[in-house]
Design an enzyme around this catalytic site. Structure first.
Site, PDB file in Angstrom:
ATOM      1  N   ALA A   1      11.109  -5.136  31.316  1.00 43.24           N
ATOM      2  CA  ALA A   1       9.613  -5.317  31.504  1.00 43.24           C
ATOM      3  C   ALA A   1       9.685  -5.722  33.159  1.00 43.24           C
ATOM      4  O   ALA A   1       8.397  -5.577  33.558  1.00 43.24           O
ATOM      5  CB  ALA A   1      10.614  -7.172  31.617  1.00 43.24           C
ATOM      6  N   LYS A   2      10.386  -5.378  34.031  1.00 36.56           N
ATOM      7  CA  LYS A   2      10.029  -4.996  35.530  1.00 36.56           C
ATOM      8  C   LYS A   2       9.449  -3.788  36.175  1.00 36.56           C
ATOM      9  O   LYS A   2       8.312  -3.990  37.032  1.00 36.56           O
ATOM     10  CB  LYS A   2      12.230  -4.938  35.958  1.00 36.56           C
ATOM     11  CG  LYS A   2      11.438  -5.311  37.897  1.00 36.56           C
ATOM     12  CD  LYS A   2      11.449  -3.882  38.744  1.00 36.56           C
ATOM     13  CE  LYS A   2      11.268  -4.288  39.710  1.00 36.56           C
ATOM     14  NZ  LYS A   2      11.092  -2.947  40.461  1.00 36.56           N
TER      15      LYS A   2
END
Length: 286
Positions: free
Chosen positions: A209-210
DNA sequence: TCCTCTCCTTGCTT
DNA sequence: AAAGCAAGGAGAG
């Protein structure tokens, strides 16, 4: 080729290039030199306020492309609309000279695959090392462009490990190979719902996600992407007045920071990292 | 399905 | 000098 570009709003080159969004810019005395596409650009100080002078070697994409890359046509102050409370954070306003660059998506993706559990100097070494080893020499410059996926796809894992990439080497190699076989529809990612774009990127190895959010924010002009790393986790917890929360919840909290929360994230990242804990934002938002 | 823990490389710092 | 740390992700349980 030389360009003198008009600048709307504040501009701080040290912040812009030193904040960890781009990894191919180097400080050379008072100047900054960097590789963008097949060009080397050099920015010189001592230019009248409200303009930026750059000297270009290699394939010059033209003045409007540079203005677009540096986002010179928009005053970053507009991103504070609706979040006036951030103005009160000590040290926040001077950070508005930070410009979110519009970088090329693939190079951004590859750079942030290199960023996992690394620091800025290490990421820089990896990215520069990849260009040195696999990129194309830029005419008139000593530096090289960043290699396209089809070129990097032919590398061996040991080549990348030799650059010090460690466990990130197989991730980057496999990501390059997949993109070579099945290119990502970058244009579509610029306009689709953020969750959908994120999911598409997260299919790639080494992309969670990051890193997906970093690619969206730095490479696809998605200012609504709010990458949550260890610093932003702390910063957002403090601002929200919570004791603990999952990354998803922090991402949801950040919705109240508006459509340019990604830009604000970049400033908060810098503020938290260099200035210590942040005071909780007043309730009722804004 | 979701959460938590551990491992993965490297190089610089304490 | 051993341990900690650095813009995380994947896999196990």
């Amino acid at each position: 080729m030389r360009h003198l570009l008009p600048v709307l709003g504040p501009l701080d080159l040290d912040l812009t290039f030193g904040c960890g969004q781009a990894f191919r810019w180097k400080r050379e005395g008072d100047a900054w030199a960097g590789i963008v596409g097949f060009a080397e650009a050099r920015l010189r100080p001592g230019v009248p306020d409200g303009s930026l002078q750059l000297e270009v070697i290699g394939e010059d994409p033209g003045a409007s492309a540079w203005s677009d890359y540096f986002r010179l046509g928009e005053d970053p102050t507009i991103h504070l609309e609706g979040v006036e409370s951030l103005r009160a954070l000590p040290g926040f306003m001077p950070l508005l000279g930070l410009r979110l660059l519009r970088q090329e998506p693939w190079e951004t993706l590859a750079s942030f695959v290199c960023s996992a559990a690394a620091n800025i100097p290490k990421i820089t070494r990896s990215v520069e090392g990849i260009a040195d080893r696999f990129g194309t020499l830029i005419p008139g410059s000593a530096r090289r462009s960043f290699p396209v996926p089809s070129v990097l796809a032919k590398a061996r894992e040991s080549d990348l490990r030799a650059l010090g990439m460690g466990f990130r080497a197989p991730y980057l190699l496999e990501t390059a190979r997949r993109l070579d076989r099945d290119p990502i529809p970058w244009a579509a990612l610029r306009s689709m719902p953020i969750e959908e774009a994120r999911e598409r990127l997260q299919r790639l190895p080494g992309v969670g996600a990051k890193i997906a959010d970093c690619v969206l924010l730095f490479g696809l002009d998605r200012l609504d992407a709010y990458p949550v790393d260890r610093w932003i986790r702390r910063a957002t917890l403090e601002l929200s007045g919570r004791r603990r929360a999952k990354d998803r919840e922090l991402d949801a909290w950040a919705l109240q920071l508006g459509p340019a929360r990604g830009y604000l994230q970049q400033l908060l990242f810098h503020l938290r990292r260099t200035g210590g804990p942040l005071p909780a934002l007043p309730r009722g938002r804004r």
